[in-house]
Design a protein around this motif. Structure first.
Motif, PDB file in Angstrom:
ATOM      1  N   ASN A  26      10.077  -2.448   1.695  1.00  0.00           N
ATOM      2  CA  ASN A  26      10.348  -2.190   0.283  1.00  0.00           C
ATOM      3  C   ASN A  26       9.529  -0.962  -0.131  1.00  0.00           C
ATOM      4  O   ASN A  26       8.450  -0.722   0.426  1.00  0.00           O
ATOM      5  CB  ASN A  26       9.928  -3.452  -0.495  1.00  0.00           C
ATOM      6  CG  ASN A  26       9.815  -3.287  -1.983  1.00  0.00           C
ATOM      7  OD1 ASN A  26       8.777  -2.847  -2.490  1.00  0.00           O
ATOM      8  ND2 ASN A  26      10.854  -3.627  -2.701  1.00  0.00           N
ATOM      9  N   PRO A  27       9.945  -0.142  -1.124  1.00  0.00           N
ATOM     10  CA  PRO A  27      11.089  -0.326  -2.009  1.00  0.00           C
ATOM     11  C   PRO A  27      12.272   0.572  -1.679  1.00  0.00           C
ATOM     12  O   PRO A  27      13.254   0.567  -2.402  1.00  0.00           O
ATOM     13  CB  PRO A  27      10.512   0.054  -3.361  1.00  0.00           C
ATOM     14  CG  PRO A  27       9.585   1.193  -3.050  1.00  0.00           C
ATOM     15  CD  PRO A  27       8.985   0.832  -1.703  1.00  0.00           C
ATOM     16  N   ASN A  62       0.874  -1.174   0.000  1.00  0.00           N
ATOM     17  CA  ASN A  62       0.000   0.000   0.000  1.00  0.00           C
ATOM     18  C   ASN A  62       0.908   1.220   0.000  1.00  0.00           C
ATOM     19  O   ASN A  62       1.803   1.322   0.846  1.00  0.00           O
ATOM     20  CB  ASN A  62      -0.896   0.038   1.239  1.00  0.00           C
ATOM     21  CG  ASN A  62      -2.022  -0.974   1.200  1.00  0.00           C
ATOM     22  OD1 ASN A  62      -3.096  -0.714   0.684  1.00  0.00           O
ATOM     23  ND2 ASN A  62      -1.767  -2.165   1.753  1.00  0.00           N
ATOM     24  N   ASP A  63       0.703   2.135  -0.931  1.00  0.00           N
ATOM     25  CA  ASP A  63       1.575   3.311  -1.027  1.00  0.00           C
ATOM     26  C   ASP A  63       1.040   4.437  -0.152  1.00  0.00           C
ATOM     27  O   ASP A  63       0.049   5.083  -0.495  1.00  0.00           O
ATOM     28  CB  ASP A  63       1.671   3.776  -2.479  1.00  0.00           C
ATOM     29  CG  ASP A  63       2.417   2.790  -3.349  1.00  0.00           C
ATOM     30  OD1 ASP A  63       3.310   2.108  -2.824  1.00  0.00           O
ATOM     31  OD2 ASP A  63       2.108   2.707  -4.546  1.00  0.00           O
ATOM     32  N   CYS A 100       5.700   3.039  -1.342  1.00  0.00           N
ATOM     33  CA  CYS A 100       6.532   4.012  -2.037  1.00  0.00           C
ATOM     34  C   CYS A 100       6.651   5.311  -1.247  1.00  0.00           C
ATOM     35  O   CYS A 100       5.838   5.606  -0.370  1.00  0.00           O
ATOM     36  CB  CYS A 100       5.946   4.315  -3.420  1.00  0.00           C
ATOM     37  SG  CYS A 100       6.133   2.998  -4.627  1.00  0.00           S
ATOM     38  N   GLY A 101       7.648   6.086  -1.610  1.00  0.00           N
ATOM     39  CA  GLY A 101       7.736   7.460  -1.161  1.00  0.00           C
ATOM     40  C   GLY A 101       8.429   7.672   0.173  1.00  0.00           C
ATOM     41  O   GLY A 101       9.178   6.835   0.678  1.00  0.00           O
ATOM     42  N   ALA A 102       8.157   8.852   0.742  1.00  0.00           N
ATOM     43  CA  ALA A 102       8.799   9.306   1.976  1.00  0.00           C
ATOM     44  C   ALA A 102       8.046   8.758   3.178  1.00  0.00           C
ATOM     45  O   ALA A 102       7.173   9.416   3.748  1.00  0.00           O
ATOM     46  CB  ALA A 102       8.845  10.833   2.005  1.00  0.00           C
ATOM     47  N   ILE A 103       8.392   7.553   3.591  1.00  0.00           N
ATOM     48  CA  ILE A 103       7.638   6.873   4.652  1.00  0.00           C
ATOM     49  C   ILE A 103       8.433   6.746   5.950  1.00  0.00           C
ATOM     50  O   ILE A 103       8.065   5.968   6.828  1.00  0.00           O
ATOM     51  CB  ILE A 103       7.190   5.473   4.187  1.00  0.00           C
ATOM     52  CG1 ILE A 103       8.401   4.597   3.849  1.00  0.00           C
ATOM     53  CG2 ILE A 103       6.233   5.578   3.010  1.00  0.00           C
ATOM     54  CD1 ILE A 103       8.082   3.113   3.783  1.00  0.00           C
ATOM     55  N   ARG A 104       9.485   7.519   6.088  1.00  0.00           N
ATOM     56  CA  ARG A 104      10.358   7.368   7.260  1.00  0.00           C
ATOM     57  C   ARG A 104       9.595   7.466   8.584  1.00  0.00           C
ATOM     58  O   ARG A 104       9.880   6.733   9.528  1.00  0.00           O
ATOM     59  CB  ARG A 104      11.462   8.416   7.216  1.00  0.00           C
ATOM     60  CG  ARG A 104      12.503   8.254   8.321  1.00  0.00           C
ATOM     61  CD  ARG A 104      13.686   9.142   8.056  1.00  0.00           C
ATOM     62  NE  ARG A 104      14.720   9.050   9.065  1.00  0.00           N
ATOM     63  CZ  ARG A 104      15.937   9.534   8.920  1.00  0.00           C
ATOM     64  NH1 ARG A 104      16.263  10.126   7.786  1.00  0.00           N
ATOM     65  NH2 ARG A 104      16.827   9.431   9.875  1.00  0.00           N
ATOM     66  N   LYS A 105       8.607   8.329   8.643  1.00  0.00           N
ATOM     67  CA  LYS A 105       7.849   8.502   9.888  1.00  0.00           C
ATOM     68  C   LYS A 105       7.057   7.256  10.266  1.00  0.00           C
ATOM     69  O   LYS A 105       6.665   7.102  11.432  1.00  0.00           O
ATOM     70  CB  LYS A 105       6.905   9.697   9.762  1.00  0.00           C
ATOM     71  CG  LYS A 105       7.608  11.049   9.702  1.00  0.00           C
ATOM     72  CD  LYS A 105       6.609  12.184   9.567  1.00  0.00           C
ATOM     73  CE  LYS A 105       7.314  13.533   9.478  1.00  0.00           C
ATOM     74  NZ  LYS A 105       6.331  14.646   9.306  1.00  0.00           N
TER      75      LYS A 105
END
Length: 355
Positions: A258-259, A197-198, A239-244
Motif C-alpha cells: 500500500n498505497p 514507513n514512507d 508512499c511515493g516511487a518505491i518500485r525499486k
C-alpha cells in the motif's frame, strides 16, 4: 462471505464475492462522510452503508500525560516536540549532535509498558465479523530520522554507520517488542499486521536501495516473520516511487503493498501488475492527489473501475485510496462514490483475464 473472510482472501489466493475495501481518514473526513450520507455515526457510515471490511486496533498510550505548550505543540514519548495538524511535524531533534553509540544507548527511548495492547471484549464485539488489523504502525524509519534530523541522518548513514545502526535498532526494537506483546495478548485475534514507513518521494526513493537494505530490510523481515508466526497476513505502507523496493518487499514476505501512488514516477499500475501481480496483493491505487481531490463523482467512479480492472486483474487486490489518511479537503461525495462503485463493480464484472 463475511468481511473477516473477504479481508484476507486476496492474500490467500481465495476467490472473492467482491474485493475487500479499506478506509483511512482524518476524523473530520469521516464526519463529512457521515453528514453526506445522512446517517447517525461513523460505524453506520463506513460499515453498514459503504461496506468497509477492516477494523483497526492499535496499542493505547497509558503513560504520563504529555506537555502541551501555548503554541499548540506537544512533547511525545520519543522526547520530540511536535507541531501542526494531526500527528504534526518534529520541531526538535534531541539526538542531532549524537556522534557515538554511547549517545544512542544513553537516550531515553519509549517504554512499551506505557502502552495497553489488549483488545477489549467490547472492541471484539464491535469488530465481530470484520478483518482485524492489529500490532503497531512501526514507523521506525521516521522516528530515527526525526530524533537526529533527516539531513543529519542521511549524512551519518555514511560518516557514522555504527551510530545510525544503533539508532535504527533502538527504534525498531521498540515497535518489535510492542507488536509482539500485541500478538501475545490477543491470541488468534489479529488477522492483518499493517505497518508503514514512507521511503519514497514522488520522483524516487529517499535513500538508495543499497542503504535501505543495509539499515532496514532485515529488521523489517524480522517483524514480518513475527506476524506470520502468529498466523496474520502482512501489509506495508510506503508512499511515493518505491518500485525499486518492491522485489525486496516481496522477498521479505509482505502479502500486500500500500498505497500504490499511481501518479508517482515509475508507478504505472499496468506495469506493476504485469511485473509483480503474481507475487503480491496491491492495496490502494485510486488516485487521491488529483482524482479524488479535484474531479467529479463520475470521474471517480470511472477511475475506480479502471484501477480494479488493472490491479485486480489477478484477483489479488484491496480497494483503497492512494493515500492512507484522507484529509477533510477530499470531498466526501467522491470518497463515497469510490466505495459505492467498488462495492457494486465487484467480481461480477470481471474481464476474461480475471480469476
Amino acid at each position: 462471505m463475511t468481511s473477516k473472510e473477504r479481508g484476507i482472501a486476496p492474500m490467500k489466493n481465495k476467490r472473492l464475492d467482491r474485493f475487500p475495501m479499506w478506509y483511512g481518514g482524518d476524523p473530520r473526513t469521516t464526519q463529512n462522510i457521515v453528514t453526506a450520507l445522512g446517517v447517525n455515526n461513523a460505524d453506520e457510515a463506513l460499515y453498514d452503508v459503504l461496506g468497509i471490511d477492516y477494523k483497526t486496533f492499535r496499542p493505547n498510550y497509558i503513560g504520563e500525560p504529555f506537555q502541551v505548550y501555548e503554541d499548540g505543540s506537544v512533547d511525545t514519548d520519543w522526547g520530540i516536540r511536535r507541531a501542526g495538524l494531526h500527528y504534526g511535524q518534529a520541531i526538535t531533534h534531541p539526538l542531532a549532535k549524537a556522534d557515538s553509540v554511547k549517545d544512542i544507548i544513553n537516550y531515553s527511548f519509549p517504554n512499551i509498558d506505557d502502552y495497553d495492547c489488549k483488545i477489549s471484549k467490547e472492541q471484539l464485539l464491535e469488530a465481530e465479523g470484520y478483518s482485524i488489523i492489529g500490532g503497531t504502525w512501526s514507523p521506525f524509519f521516521h522516528d530515527s530520522t526525526e530524533l537526529i534530523g533527516m539531513e543529519e541522518f542521511f549524512i551519518k548513514m555514511y560518516t557514522h554507520e555504527k551510530v545510525i545502526d544503533a539508532l535504527v535498532e533502538k527504534c525498531f526494537n521498540f515497535y518489535y517488542e510492542l507488536t509482539e506483546r500485541c500478538f501475545k495478548e490477543n491470541p488468534g485475534i489479529i488477522d492483518m499486521f499493517f505497518m508503514g514507513n514512507d521511503f519514497g518521494t514522488q520522483r524516487s526513493l529517499l535513500l538508495s536501495p543499497e542503504m535501505w537494505r543495509k539499515y532496514f530490510k532485515n529488521r523489517i523481515r524480522k517483524i514480518v516473520d513475527l506476524a506470520h508466526s502468529y498466523g496474520a497476513v502482512t501489509a506495508v505502507h510506503s508512499c511515493g516511487a518505491i518500485r525499486k523496493l518492491i522485489p525486496d518487499l516481496i522477498d521479505i514476505g509482505f502479502d500486500a503493498i500500500n498505497p500504490i501512488q499511481v501518479n508517482a514516477e515509475n508507478m504505472n499500475p499496468k506495469e506493476l501488475i504485469n511485473e509483480f501481480g503474481d507475487d503480491v496483493t496491491f492495496f490502494g491505487g485510486i488516485d487521491e492527489n488529483d482524482i479524488l481531490l479535484n474531479k467529479s463523482e463520475k470521474c471517480v467512479r470511472e477511475e475506480t473501475k479502471r484501477i480494479i480492472d488493472i490491479l485486480g486483474s489477478k484477483g489479488k487486490y484491496i480497494v483503497a485510496a492512494s493515500h492512507d489518511y484522507l484529509l477533510p479537503e477530499v470531498p466526501a461525495r467522491n470518497i463515497i462514490a469510490m466505495f459505492e462503485e467498488a462495492k457494486k463493480y465487484g467480481l461480477g464484472d470481471f474481464k476474461e483475464n480475471r480469476k
